[in-house]
Design an enzyme around this catalytic site. Structure first.
Site, mmCIF file in Angstrom:
data_model
loop_
_atom_site.group_PDB
_atom_site.id
_atom_site.type_symbol
_atom_site.label_atom_id
_atom_site.label_comp_id
_atom_site.label_asym_id
_atom_site.label_seq_id
_atom_site.Cartn_x
_atom_site.Cartn_y
_atom_site.Cartn_z
ATOM 1 N N ASN A 46 -28.387 -73.180 9.014
ATOM 2 C CA ASN A 46 -28.852 -74.445 9.613
ATOM 3 C C ASN A 46 -28.254 -74.715 10.997
ATOM 4 O O ASN A 46 -28.857 -75.367 11.837
ATOM 5 C CB ASN A 46 -28.649 -75.633 8.659
ATOM 6 C CG ASN A 46 -27.206 -75.906 8.329
ATOM 7 O OD1 ASN A 46 -26.338 -75.055 8.519
ATOM 8 N ND2 ASN A 46 -26.920 -77.097 7.834
ATOM 9 N N GLU A 86 -12.469 -79.230 9.868
ATOM 10 C CA GLU A 86 -12.833 -78.372 10.998
ATOM 11 C C GLU A 86 -12.947 -79.232 12.246
ATOM 12 O O GLU A 86 -13.464 -80.349 12.187
ATOM 13 C CB GLU A 86 -14.169 -77.682 10.705
ATOM 14 C CG GLU A 86 -14.081 -76.777 9.478
ATOM 15 C CD GLU A 86 -15.313 -75.918 9.261
ATOM 16 O OE1 GLU A 86 -16.439 -76.433 9.414
ATOM 17 O OE2 GLU A 86 -15.145 -74.733 8.948
ATOM 18 N N CYS A 104 -25.744 -80.850 6.254
ATOM 19 C CA CYS A 104 -24.972 -81.334 5.089
ATOM 20 C C CYS A 104 -24.637 -82.815 5.227
ATOM 21 O O CYS A 104 -24.350 -83.470 4.231
ATOM 22 C CB CYS A 104 -23.665 -80.552 4.967
ATOM 23 S SG CYS A 104 -23.937 -78.807 4.783
HETATM 24 C C1 SIN Z 1 -23.564 -78.966 8.507
HETATM 25 O O1 SIN Z 1 -24.696 -79.256 8.202
HETATM 26 O O2 SIN Z 1 -22.874 -78.348 7.716
HETATM 27 C C2 SIN Z 1 -22.963 -79.289 9.840
HETATM 28 C C3 SIN Z 1 -23.496 -80.485 10.483
HETATM 29 C C4 SIN Z 1 -22.733 -80.859 11.732
HETATM 30 O O3 SIN Z 1 -21.814 -80.158 12.154
HETATM 31 O O4 SIN Z 1 -23.045 -81.884 12.308
#
Ligand code: SIN
Length: 488
Positions: free
Chosen positions: A160, A466, A293
Protein backbone atom coordinates in the site's frame (compact mmCIF):
# COMPACT_ATOMS: atom_id res chain seq x y z
CA UNK A 1 6.98 2.18 -18.41
CA UNK A 2 6.47 5.08 -20.75
CA UNK A 3 7.50 8.59 -19.64
CA UNK A 4 10.11 7.45 -17.11
CA UNK A 5 12.99 9.84 -17.77
CA UNK A 6 15.69 7.78 -16.09
CA UNK A 7 15.21 4.24 -17.39
CA UNK A 8 17.92 2.92 -15.04
CA UNK A 9 15.45 3.27 -12.19
CA UNK A 10 13.38 0.39 -13.54
CA UNK A 11 15.05 -2.80 -12.37
CA UNK A 12 14.06 -6.41 -12.87
CA UNK A 13 15.94 -8.37 -10.24
CA UNK A 14 16.91 -8.36 -6.58
CA UNK A 15 19.67 -6.15 -5.18
CA UNK A 16 22.04 -8.14 -2.97
CA UNK A 17 25.45 -7.10 -1.71
CA UNK A 18 25.59 -4.14 -4.08
CA UNK A 19 24.81 -6.24 -7.19
CA UNK A 20 21.74 -6.84 -9.30
CA UNK A 21 21.25 -10.49 -8.72
CA UNK A 22 19.22 -12.61 -11.13
CA UNK A 23 18.43 -16.04 -9.77
CA UNK A 24 19.53 -18.73 -12.22
CA UNK A 25 16.93 -21.18 -10.93
CA UNK A 26 14.51 -22.30 -13.61
CA UNK A 27 12.19 -23.55 -10.90
CA UNK A 28 10.35 -20.29 -10.33
CA UNK A 29 8.46 -18.35 -12.93
CA UNK A 30 9.10 -14.61 -13.03
CA UNK A 31 6.88 -12.28 -11.05
CA UNK A 32 4.43 -10.33 -13.16
CA UNK A 33 3.92 -6.74 -12.13
CA UNK A 34 0.39 -5.69 -13.08
CA UNK A 35 -0.96 -2.16 -13.36
CA UNK A 36 -4.12 -2.35 -11.20
CA UNK A 37 -5.77 0.49 -13.12
CA UNK A 38 -5.62 -1.28 -16.48
CA UNK A 39 -4.88 -4.92 -15.72
CA UNK A 40 -1.93 -4.63 -18.14
CA UNK A 41 1.40 -6.35 -17.58
CA UNK A 42 3.95 -3.67 -16.61
CA UNK A 43 7.04 -5.87 -16.54
CA UNK A 44 8.40 -9.13 -15.16
CA UNK A 45 10.80 -9.34 -12.23
CA UNK A 46 13.19 -12.18 -11.52
CA UNK A 47 11.78 -14.38 -8.78
CA UNK A 48 14.27 -14.79 -5.93
CA UNK A 49 13.82 -17.39 -3.22
CA UNK A 50 15.35 -18.90 -0.12
CA UNK A 51 18.90 -19.04 -1.53
CA UNK A 52 18.88 -15.34 -2.42
CA UNK A 53 17.40 -14.42 0.96
CA UNK A 54 20.23 -16.32 2.66
CA UNK A 55 22.73 -14.47 0.48
CA UNK A 56 21.20 -11.12 1.39
CA UNK A 57 21.34 -11.88 5.12
CA UNK A 58 24.96 -12.97 4.71
CA UNK A 59 25.75 -9.76 2.83
CA UNK A 60 24.13 -7.67 5.55
CA UNK A 61 26.03 -9.57 8.22
CA UNK A 62 29.35 -9.06 6.38
CA UNK A 63 28.70 -5.34 5.94
CA UNK A 64 27.64 -4.77 9.54
CA UNK A 65 31.05 -4.06 11.08
CA UNK A 66 32.03 -1.66 8.31
CA UNK A 67 28.72 0.27 8.49
CA UNK A 68 28.37 0.34 12.26
CA UNK A 69 31.95 1.55 12.71
CA UNK A 70 31.46 4.55 10.47
CA UNK A 71 30.89 7.76 12.36
CA UNK A 72 27.32 8.99 12.63
CA UNK A 73 28.37 11.92 10.43
CA UNK A 74 29.67 9.64 7.69
CA UNK A 75 26.46 7.61 7.68
CA UNK A 76 24.44 10.79 7.73
CA UNK A 77 26.21 12.18 4.66
CA UNK A 78 25.49 9.03 2.65
CA UNK A 79 21.89 8.94 3.80
CA UNK A 80 21.43 12.59 2.91
CA UNK A 81 22.75 11.82 -0.58
CA UNK A 82 20.07 9.12 -0.79
CA UNK A 83 17.38 11.56 0.36
CA UNK A 84 18.53 14.15 -2.21
CA UNK A 85 18.47 11.60 -5.02
CA UNK A 86 14.99 10.46 -4.09
CA UNK A 87 13.73 14.02 -4.20
CA UNK A 88 15.57 14.71 -7.47
CA UNK A 89 13.86 11.66 -9.00
CA UNK A 90 10.52 12.28 -7.33
CA UNK A 91 8.68 12.44 -10.67
CA UNK A 92 10.00 9.13 -11.97
CA UNK A 93 9.60 7.39 -8.61
CA UNK A 94 5.99 8.61 -8.34
CA UNK A 95 5.17 7.38 -11.84
CA UNK A 96 6.64 3.96 -11.12
CA UNK A 97 4.65 3.87 -7.88
CA UNK A 98 1.35 4.82 -9.51
CA UNK A 99 1.84 2.33 -12.33
CA UNK A 100 2.41 -0.62 -10.01
CA UNK A 101 0.21 0.40 -7.06
CA UNK A 102 -2.56 2.54 -8.53
CA UNK A 103 -2.74 5.61 -6.27
CA UNK A 104 -3.19 8.99 -8.01
CA UNK A 105 0.06 10.60 -9.15
CA UNK A 106 -0.27 13.51 -6.70
CA UNK A 107 -0.58 11.03 -3.82
CA UNK A 108 2.36 9.04 -5.16
CA UNK A 109 4.44 12.23 -5.21
CA UNK A 110 3.39 12.82 -1.63
CA UNK A 111 4.47 9.30 -0.73
CA UNK A 112 7.94 9.77 -2.25
CA UNK A 113 8.40 12.98 -0.24
CA UNK A 114 7.05 11.20 2.85
CA UNK A 115 9.44 8.25 2.37
CA UNK A 116 12.41 10.51 1.65
CA UNK A 117 11.62 12.55 4.78
CA UNK A 118 12.32 9.47 6.93
CA UNK A 119 15.74 9.13 5.33
CA UNK A 120 16.46 12.80 5.97
CA UNK A 121 15.09 12.55 9.51
CA UNK A 122 17.14 9.51 10.54
CA UNK A 123 20.26 10.84 8.78
CA UNK A 124 20.06 13.60 11.40
CA UNK A 125 18.67 11.59 14.32
CA UNK A 126 21.52 9.07 14.02
CA UNK A 127 23.83 11.85 15.24
CA UNK A 128 21.87 12.06 18.48
CA UNK A 129 22.18 8.52 19.84
CA UNK A 130 22.96 9.62 23.36
CA UNK A 131 23.94 7.45 26.30
CA UNK A 132 23.70 8.14 30.03
CA UNK A 133 25.66 8.23 33.23
CA UNK A 134 23.88 7.06 36.36
CA UNK A 135 25.00 7.83 39.92
CA UNK A 136 26.48 4.58 41.27
CA UNK A 137 25.43 3.08 44.60
CA UNK A 138 29.05 3.16 45.83
CA UNK A 139 31.87 5.67 45.41
CA UNK A 140 34.34 3.29 43.78
CA UNK A 141 32.12 2.68 40.77
CA UNK A 142 30.74 4.55 37.78
CA UNK A 143 27.72 3.49 35.76
CA UNK A 144 27.57 4.33 32.08
CA UNK A 145 24.90 3.43 29.53
CA UNK A 146 25.71 3.27 25.84
CA UNK A 147 23.52 2.44 22.85
CA UNK A 148 24.71 0.26 19.99
CA UNK A 149 23.18 -0.86 16.71
CA UNK A 150 21.18 -4.04 17.16
CA UNK A 151 22.70 -5.75 14.09
CA UNK A 152 21.17 -7.09 10.90
CA UNK A 153 17.57 -5.99 10.46
CA UNK A 154 15.11 -7.91 8.28
CA UNK A 155 11.84 -6.44 7.04
CA UNK A 156 8.73 -7.48 5.16
CA UNK A 157 6.82 -4.56 3.70
CA UNK A 158 3.37 -4.08 2.15
CA UNK A 159 2.07 -2.95 -1.25
CA UNK A 160 0.00 0.00 0.00
CA UNK A 161 3.03 2.30 0.52
CA UNK A 162 5.71 0.61 -1.63
CA UNK A 163 8.25 3.35 -0.97
CA UNK A 164 7.47 4.91 2.40
CA UNK A 165 7.07 1.71 4.41
CA UNK A 166 10.56 0.61 3.31
CA UNK A 167 12.05 4.05 3.87
CA UNK A 168 10.55 4.34 7.36
CA UNK A 169 12.21 1.09 8.47
CA UNK A 170 15.44 1.22 6.47
CA UNK A 171 16.22 4.82 7.42
CA UNK A 172 15.93 4.10 11.14
CA UNK A 173 18.01 0.95 10.76
CA UNK A 174 20.77 2.60 8.73
CA UNK A 175 20.79 5.71 10.91
CA UNK A 176 21.28 3.50 13.98
CA UNK A 177 24.22 1.73 12.28
CA UNK A 178 22.38 -1.48 11.34
CA UNK A 179 22.34 -3.19 7.96
CA UNK A 180 19.09 -4.11 6.26
CA UNK A 181 17.36 -6.75 4.15
CA UNK A 182 13.84 -6.18 2.87
CA UNK A 183 11.38 -8.43 1.09
CA UNK A 184 8.89 -6.02 -0.51
CA UNK A 185 5.40 -7.05 -1.54
CA UNK A 186 5.45 -8.91 -4.86
CA UNK A 187 2.68 -6.66 -6.22
CA UNK A 188 4.95 -3.60 -5.94
CA UNK A 189 8.64 -4.55 -6.24
CA UNK A 190 9.63 -1.78 -8.67
CA UNK A 191 9.53 1.04 -6.13
CA UNK A 192 11.76 -0.96 -3.77
CA UNK A 193 14.26 -1.73 -6.52
CA UNK A 194 14.32 1.92 -7.64
CA UNK A 195 15.18 2.84 -4.04
CA UNK A 196 18.07 0.37 -4.18
CA UNK A 197 19.37 1.91 -7.41
CA UNK A 198 19.37 5.33 -5.73
CA UNK A 199 20.98 3.95 -2.56
CA UNK A 200 23.81 2.66 -4.71
CA UNK A 201 24.18 6.01 -6.52
CA UNK A 202 24.18 7.71 -3.10
CA UNK A 203 27.23 5.70 -2.10
CA UNK A 204 25.56 3.44 0.47
CA UNK A 205 28.11 0.58 0.57
CA UNK A 206 27.41 -2.92 -0.73
CA UNK A 207 25.55 -5.14 1.73
CA UNK A 208 24.05 -2.30 3.78
CA UNK A 209 20.70 -2.14 1.95
CA UNK A 210 19.47 -5.32 0.25
CA UNK A 211 16.19 -6.00 -1.55
CA UNK A 212 15.02 -9.55 -2.27
CA UNK A 213 11.97 -9.91 -4.48
CA UNK A 214 10.29 -13.29 -4.50
CA UNK A 215 6.92 -14.95 -4.20
CA UNK A 216 7.94 -17.66 -1.72
CA UNK A 217 6.41 -15.74 1.18
CA UNK A 218 6.67 -18.67 3.54
CA UNK A 219 10.23 -19.77 2.72
CA UNK A 220 11.70 -16.27 2.54
CA UNK A 221 9.74 -15.19 5.62
CA UNK A 222 11.14 -18.12 7.57
CA UNK A 223 14.72 -17.07 6.77
CA UNK A 224 14.06 -13.45 7.68
CA UNK A 225 12.38 -14.34 10.98
CA UNK A 226 14.44 -17.35 12.08
CA UNK A 227 17.97 -16.76 10.78
CA UNK A 228 20.36 -16.54 13.73
CA UNK A 229 22.29 -13.70 12.04
CA UNK A 230 19.19 -11.49 11.91
CA UNK A 231 18.86 -9.57 15.19
CA UNK A 232 15.68 -7.68 14.57
CA UNK A 233 12.61 -8.21 12.44
CA UNK A 234 10.09 -5.55 11.42
CA UNK A 235 6.82 -5.96 9.56
CA UNK A 236 3.94 -3.86 8.30
CA UNK A 237 0.83 -5.79 7.36
CA UNK A 238 -2.13 -7.65 8.77
CA UNK A 239 -2.50 -8.77 12.38
CA UNK A 240 -2.90 -12.50 11.60
CA UNK A 241 0.29 -12.55 9.50
CA UNK A 242 2.09 -10.42 12.11
CA UNK A 243 1.18 -12.92 14.83
CA UNK A 244 2.59 -15.82 12.78
CA UNK A 245 5.81 -13.89 12.14
CA UNK A 246 6.17 -13.00 15.84
CA UNK A 247 5.88 -16.72 16.65
CA UNK A 248 8.67 -17.46 14.17
CA UNK A 249 10.85 -14.71 15.65
CA UNK A 250 10.45 -16.32 19.07
CA UNK A 251 12.66 -19.22 17.96
CA UNK A 252 15.71 -16.92 18.13
CA UNK A 253 14.24 -14.34 20.54
CA UNK A 254 14.50 -11.51 18.04
CA UNK A 255 13.43 -8.01 18.83
CA UNK A 256 10.35 -7.24 16.71
CA UNK A 257 8.44 -4.18 15.69
CA UNK A 258 5.05 -4.72 14.18
CA UNK A 259 2.76 -2.25 12.48
CA UNK A 260 -0.42 -4.26 12.07
CA UNK A 261 -4.11 -3.79 11.42
CA UNK A 262 -6.31 -0.90 12.47
CA UNK A 263 -9.96 -0.04 12.98
CA UNK A 264 -9.83 3.74 13.32
CA UNK A 265 -12.85 5.54 14.74
CA UNK A 266 -13.50 9.06 13.42
CA UNK A 267 -15.72 10.90 15.92
CA UNK A 268 -17.62 14.09 15.17
CA UNK A 269 -18.99 15.82 18.28
CA UNK A 270 -21.81 18.34 18.06
CA UNK A 271 -19.46 21.21 18.96
CA UNK A 272 -17.12 20.38 16.05
CA UNK A 273 -16.38 22.57 13.06
CA UNK A 274 -18.34 20.40 10.62
CA UNK A 275 -16.54 21.62 7.48
CA UNK A 276 -13.17 20.86 9.07
CA UNK A 277 -14.48 17.43 10.08
CA UNK A 278 -15.57 16.74 6.49
CA UNK A 279 -12.09 17.63 5.16
CA UNK A 280 -10.47 15.47 7.83
CA UNK A 281 -12.78 12.53 7.13
CA UNK A 282 -12.11 12.76 3.39
CA UNK A 283 -8.35 12.58 3.76
CA UNK A 284 -8.32 10.00 6.50
CA UNK A 285 -10.82 7.75 4.72
CA UNK A 286 -10.18 8.08 0.97
CA UNK A 287 -6.38 8.52 0.87
CA UNK A 288 -4.97 5.57 -1.12
CA UNK A 289 -8.55 4.42 -1.90
CA UNK A 290 -9.00 3.58 1.77
CA UNK A 291 -6.08 1.17 1.77
CA UNK A 292 -4.03 2.38 4.73
CA UNK A 293 -3.82 0.89 8.22
CA UNK A 294 -4.75 4.24 9.74
CA UNK A 295 -7.70 4.91 7.44
CA UNK A 296 -10.93 5.86 9.12
CA UNK A 297 -12.91 2.65 9.48
CA UNK A 298 -15.97 3.85 11.43
CA UNK A 299 -17.41 7.36 11.39
CA UNK A 300 -19.28 8.19 14.61
CA UNK A 301 -21.44 11.33 14.44
CA UNK A 302 -23.33 12.82 17.39
CA UNK A 303 -27.05 12.46 16.66
CA UNK A 304 -27.94 16.18 16.59
CA UNK A 305 -25.38 16.87 13.79
CA UNK A 306 -25.88 13.59 11.94
CA UNK A 307 -27.98 14.99 9.09
CA UNK A 308 -25.81 18.07 8.58
CA UNK A 309 -22.62 16.02 8.55
CA UNK A 310 -23.96 13.23 6.34
CA UNK A 311 -25.34 15.56 3.65
CA UNK A 312 -22.08 17.49 3.30
CA UNK A 313 -19.95 14.36 3.52
CA UNK A 314 -21.90 12.55 0.80
CA UNK A 315 -21.49 15.60 -1.45
CA UNK A 316 -17.72 15.64 -0.85
CA UNK A 317 -17.39 11.88 -1.54
CA UNK A 318 -19.52 12.22 -4.67
CA UNK A 319 -17.07 14.83 -5.98
CA UNK A 320 -14.15 12.37 -5.95
CA UNK A 321 -12.95 11.50 -9.44
CA UNK A 322 -12.27 7.78 -9.78
CA UNK A 323 -9.92 6.48 -12.48
CA UNK A 324 -6.39 5.68 -13.56
CA UNK A 325 -4.00 7.45 -11.18
CA UNK A 326 -1.98 8.74 -14.14
CA UNK A 327 -4.96 10.69 -15.51
CA UNK A 328 -5.05 14.36 -14.59
CA UNK A 329 -7.71 15.25 -12.05
CA UNK A 330 -8.21 11.69 -10.75
CA UNK A 331 -8.45 11.74 -6.96
CA UNK A 332 -9.12 8.08 -6.24
CA UNK A 333 -7.51 5.17 -8.01
CA UNK A 334 -8.13 1.43 -8.19
CA UNK A 335 -7.75 -1.00 -5.35
CA UNK A 336 -4.74 -3.29 -5.53
CA UNK A 337 -6.61 -6.13 -7.25
CA UNK A 338 -9.97 -7.79 -7.79
CA UNK A 339 -9.68 -9.88 -4.60
CA UNK A 340 -9.48 -6.68 -2.55
CA UNK A 341 -12.59 -5.38 -4.33
CA UNK A 342 -14.42 -8.64 -3.62
CA UNK A 343 -13.59 -8.40 0.11
CA UNK A 344 -14.96 -4.86 0.31
CA UNK A 345 -18.05 -5.74 -1.73
CA UNK A 346 -18.79 -8.59 0.70
CA UNK A 347 -18.54 -6.30 3.74
CA UNK A 348 -20.98 -3.87 2.11
CA UNK A 349 -23.39 -6.67 1.15
CA UNK A 350 -23.32 -8.08 4.69
CA UNK A 351 -23.90 -4.63 6.18
CA UNK A 352 -26.90 -4.04 3.94
CA UNK A 353 -28.28 -7.44 4.92
CA UNK A 354 -27.90 -6.36 8.56
CA UNK A 355 -29.83 -3.11 7.99
CA UNK A 356 -27.31 -0.56 6.65
CA UNK A 357 -28.33 1.74 3.81
CA UNK A 358 -26.13 2.58 0.79
CA UNK A 359 -26.48 6.33 0.23
CA UNK A 360 -23.65 6.57 -2.30
CA UNK A 361 -21.68 4.09 -4.43
CA UNK A 362 -21.83 0.49 -3.33
CA UNK A 363 -20.75 -1.04 -6.64
CA UNK A 364 -17.69 -2.15 -8.55
CA UNK A 365 -16.14 0.69 -10.59
CA UNK A 366 -14.96 0.82 -14.18
CA UNK A 367 -13.21 -2.56 -14.06
CA UNK A 368 -12.81 -5.36 -11.54
CA UNK A 369 -10.03 -3.51 -9.63
CA UNK A 370 -12.18 -0.48 -8.87
CA UNK A 371 -14.77 0.00 -6.14
CA UNK A 372 -16.91 3.13 -6.08
CA UNK A 373 -16.39 5.54 -3.17
CA UNK A 374 -19.23 4.50 -0.90
CA UNK A 375 -21.14 5.86 2.09
CA UNK A 376 -23.34 3.70 4.33
CA UNK A 377 -25.77 5.00 6.92
CA UNK A 378 -27.87 3.19 9.57
CA UNK A 379 -24.73 1.28 10.56
CA UNK A 380 -24.35 -0.07 14.08
CA UNK A 381 -21.16 -0.90 15.93
CA UNK A 382 -21.99 -4.60 16.03
CA UNK A 383 -22.10 -5.07 12.25
CA UNK A 384 -19.16 -6.94 10.67
CA UNK A 385 -18.07 -3.77 8.85
CA UNK A 386 -17.45 -2.10 12.23
CA UNK A 387 -15.27 -4.97 13.43
CA UNK A 388 -13.22 -5.68 10.32
CA UNK A 389 -10.59 -3.53 8.70
CA UNK A 390 -12.39 -2.39 5.52
CA UNK A 391 -9.22 -1.46 3.58
CA UNK A 392 -11.29 0.12 0.84
CA UNK A 393 -13.21 3.30 -0.04
CA UNK A 394 -16.28 2.69 2.15
CA UNK A 395 -17.49 4.94 4.99
CA UNK A 396 -19.92 3.46 7.50
CA UNK A 397 -21.68 6.17 9.53
CA UNK A 398 -22.83 5.34 13.07
CA UNK A 399 -24.73 7.80 15.26
CA UNK A 400 -24.11 8.27 19.00
CA UNK A 401 -25.69 10.14 21.90
CA UNK A 402 -22.89 11.16 24.26
CA UNK A 403 -19.17 11.17 25.01
CA UNK A 404 -19.14 8.09 27.30
CA UNK A 405 -21.09 6.02 24.82
CA UNK A 406 -18.85 6.91 21.87
CA UNK A 407 -15.60 6.30 23.74
CA UNK A 408 -16.86 2.84 24.70
CA UNK A 409 -17.94 2.10 21.12
CA UNK A 410 -14.67 3.41 19.66
CA UNK A 411 -12.60 1.28 22.04
CA UNK A 412 -14.67 -1.83 21.39
CA UNK A 413 -12.09 -3.38 19.04
CA UNK A 414 -8.97 -5.46 19.42
CA UNK A 415 -7.13 -2.89 17.31
CA UNK A 416 -5.51 0.27 18.66
CA UNK A 417 -3.64 2.03 15.87
CA UNK A 418 -5.16 5.42 15.02
CA UNK A 419 -8.26 7.37 16.06
CA UNK A 420 -9.58 10.80 15.11
CA UNK A 421 -12.05 13.17 16.70
CA UNK A 422 -13.38 16.66 16.10
CA UNK A 423 -14.41 18.97 18.94
CA UNK A 424 -13.75 22.58 19.97
CA UNK A 425 -14.22 21.97 23.69
CA UNK A 426 -10.87 21.87 25.49
CA UNK A 427 -12.16 19.79 28.41
CA UNK A 428 -13.68 17.24 26.07
CA UNK A 429 -10.51 17.19 23.95
CA UNK A 430 -8.43 16.07 26.96
CA UNK A 431 -10.99 13.58 28.23
CA UNK A 432 -11.49 11.93 24.86
CA UNK A 433 -7.78 11.95 23.94
CA UNK A 434 -6.98 10.20 27.22
CA UNK A 435 -9.93 7.82 27.00
CA UNK A 436 -9.30 6.48 23.49
CA UNK A 437 -7.19 3.30 23.48
CA UNK A 438 -5.13 3.99 20.36
CA UNK A 439 -1.46 4.73 19.71
CA UNK A 440 -2.11 7.82 17.57
CA UNK A 441 -4.92 10.35 17.86
CA UNK A 442 -5.76 13.05 15.33
CA UNK A 443 -7.58 15.88 17.12
CA UNK A 444 -9.25 18.18 14.60
CA UNK A 445 -6.83 16.64 12.10
CA UNK A 446 -7.23 13.82 9.58
CA UNK A 447 -3.66 13.52 8.30
CA UNK A 448 -1.32 12.51 11.10
CA UNK A 449 1.61 10.80 9.36
CA UNK A 450 5.01 12.45 9.13
CA UNK A 451 8.63 11.61 9.90
CA UNK A 452 8.75 13.61 13.14
CA UNK A 453 6.02 11.62 14.88
CA UNK A 454 6.02 8.19 16.58
CA UNK A 455 3.89 6.00 14.31
CA UNK A 456 2.57 2.81 15.91
CA UNK A 457 -0.23 1.10 17.73
CA UNK A 458 -1.29 -0.61 20.91
CA UNK A 459 -3.38 -3.74 21.57
CA UNK A 460 -3.31 -6.05 18.53
CA UNK A 461 -2.20 -3.24 16.22
CA UNK A 462 1.40 -4.02 17.06
CA UNK A 463 4.37 -2.74 18.97
CA UNK A 464 7.33 -0.46 18.48
CA UNK A 465 7.30 3.01 16.97
CA UNK A 466 8.48 4.24 13.57
CA UNK A 467 9.67 7.77 12.85
CA UNK A 468 10.53 10.43 15.44
CA UNK A 469 13.27 10.19 18.05
CA UNK A 470 11.53 7.07 19.42
CA UNK A 471 11.87 5.27 16.10
CA UNK A 472 15.61 4.84 16.58
CA UNK A 473 15.20 2.97 19.89
CA UNK A 474 13.77 -0.03 18.07
CA UNK A 475 17.09 -0.47 16.24
CA UNK A 476 19.41 -0.01 19.23
CA UNK A 477 20.56 -2.16 22.12
CA UNK A 478 21.17 -0.64 25.52
CA UNK A 479 24.45 -1.69 27.10
CA UNK A 480 25.34 -0.88 30.69
CA UNK A 481 28.99 -0.50 31.66
CA UNK A 482 29.98 -0.81 35.30
CA UNK A 483 33.37 0.77 35.87
CA UNK A 484 34.72 -0.47 39.20
CA UNK A 485 37.90 -0.30 41.27
CA UNK A 486 38.11 3.48 41.23
CA UNK A 487 39.28 3.73 44.87
CA UNK A 488 42.86 4.96 45.34
C1 SIN B 1 0.10 2.17 6.70
O1 SIN B 1 -0.95 2.06 6.11
O2 SIN B 1 0.57 1.20 7.27
C2 SIN B 1 0.89 3.44 6.75
C3 SIN B 1 0.09 4.66 6.65
C4 SIN B 1 0.91 5.91 6.88
O3 SIN B 1 2.13 5.84 7.07
O4 SIN B 1 0.34 6.98 6.89
Amino acid sequence: MQDIKDGQLVKNCSYINGKWHASSSEAHAEIEVINPATGALVTRVNNAGIAETELAVQAAKNALKMWSSKSANERSTLMRNWFNLMMQHQDDLSRILTIEQGKPLAEAKGEIAYGAAFIEWFAEEGKRIYGDTIPAPSGDKRIIVIKQPIGVVAAITPWNFPNAMIARKAAAALGAGCTFVVRPATQTPLSALAMAELAERAGIPAGVFNVVVGDDAHGMGKILTEHPDVSKFTFTGSTPVGKALIRQCATTVKKVSMELGGNAPFIVFDDADIDAAISGAMVSKYRNAGQTCICTNRIFVQENVLTAFTEKFVAAVDALKIGNGLTKGVTIGPMINSDAVADVAKLVKDSVAAGAKVVLGGKQGENESFYQPTVLTNVTNDMPIAHNEIFGPVSPIISFKNECEVIAMANNTEFGLAAYFYSRDIGRIWRVAEGLEFGMIGINEGLISNAATPFGGIKQSGNGREGSKYGLDDYLEIKYLCLGGLDK
